[in-house]
Design a protein around this motif. Sequence first.
Motif, mmCIF file in Angstrom:
data_model
loop_
_atom_site.group_PDB
_atom_site.id
_atom_site.type_symbol
_atom_site.label_atom_id
_atom_site.label_comp_id
_atom_site.label_asym_id
_atom_site.label_seq_id
_atom_site.Cartn_x
_atom_site.Cartn_y
_atom_site.Cartn_z
ATOM 1 N N SER A 1 7.330 -1.725 -7.110
ATOM 2 C CA SER A 1 8.377 -0.676 -6.952
ATOM 3 C C SER A 1 8.263 0.280 -5.574
ATOM 4 C CB SER A 1 7.921 0.293 -7.963
ATOM 5 O OG SER A 1 8.368 1.543 -8.026
ATOM 6 N N ALA A 2 9.216 0.704 -5.129
ATOM 7 C CA ALA A 2 8.926 1.383 -3.888
ATOM 8 C C ALA A 2 8.422 2.755 -4.118
ATOM 9 C CB ALA A 2 10.437 1.714 -3.349
ATOM 10 N N SER A 3 8.283 2.982 -5.499
ATOM 11 C CA SER A 3 7.903 4.597 -5.719
ATOM 12 C C SER A 3 6.398 4.848 -5.561
ATOM 13 C CB SER A 3 8.245 5.035 -7.115
ATOM 14 O OG SER A 3 7.879 4.173 -7.958
ATOM 15 N N GLN A 4 5.710 3.498 -5.239
ATOM 16 C CA GLN A 4 3.882 3.634 -5.166
ATOM 17 C C GLN A 4 3.491 3.971 -4.343
ATOM 18 O OE1 GLN A 4 2.348 0.071 -7.331
ATOM 19 N NE2 GLN A 4 4.289 -0.511 -8.003
ATOM 20 N N GLU B 1 10.008 -0.983 2.893
ATOM 21 C CA GLU B 1 10.338 0.318 2.216
ATOM 22 C C GLU B 1 10.971 1.311 3.030
ATOM 23 O OE1 GLU B 1 6.639 2.432 0.574
ATOM 24 O OE2 GLU B 1 6.551 0.754 -1.065
ATOM 25 N N PRO C 1 15.066 1.584 1.436
ATOM 26 C CA PRO C 1 14.575 2.530 0.481
ATOM 27 C C PRO C 1 14.888 2.457 -0.974
ATOM 28 C CG PRO C 1 16.078 3.439 2.432
ATOM 29 C CD PRO C 1 16.211 2.004 2.609
ATOM 30 N N ASP C 2 14.057 2.943 -1.763
ATOM 31 C CA ASP C 2 14.481 2.670 -3.407
ATOM 32 C C ASP C 2 14.621 1.358 -3.661
ATOM 33 O OD1 ASP C 2 14.198 5.673 -3.195
ATOM 34 O OD2 ASP C 2 16.292 5.788 -2.555
#
Length: 183
Positions: free
Chosen positions: A16-19, A131, A135-136
């Motif tokens: 996941s890109a949010s990490q 990333e 993005p996302d």
Amino acid sequence: MIDKTIPYVKFQMERSASQALPDRQLPEGYQFSFYTPGDEKDWQAIETSVGEFDNLSEAQKYFEKNFAPYPNELAKRMIFVTDPSGKKVATCTAWWAKEGGPQFHWLAVMPEAQRKGIATFLAVKVTALLEELYPDQPAMLHTQTWNYPAIAIYQKLGYTFVPGTKDFEKGMGILEDIAKREG
């Protein structure tokens, strides 16, 4: 180095890109750079040294088919690590999959440069680049049981297995056996 003594099972992993990514530095005297024309010979030597190809000719054919048609992309996506003597000893690429998504691709560190944190540095650098480029979107990679040391690095960075590949359960069993053996 690839361990071809164990059964081969292919895996897909995703992150996941949010990490958050850890900060990793190269050992003193080592440097990273992006691809420039002529680096294809270094890529071929690095990938052959770890057993991805049986000889430089096979590596050259792969590079010419899959990377050479995209010289502008290579300059933004293929990373090398150079040792203190100026020799390129490692590489990894922030590529794309056939479906167009982010693909962590072809991480390799020459045997004489292994166990210095270079693979982890490259994994962090390429994941961050993916990333930035996508993005996302989750980053994905393909690996196999033969690369079990790299799988441990990927897992520490938050990559997880995507079930459903052929022989997935068999592959997981092989990795569990290796983990028990290496304690």
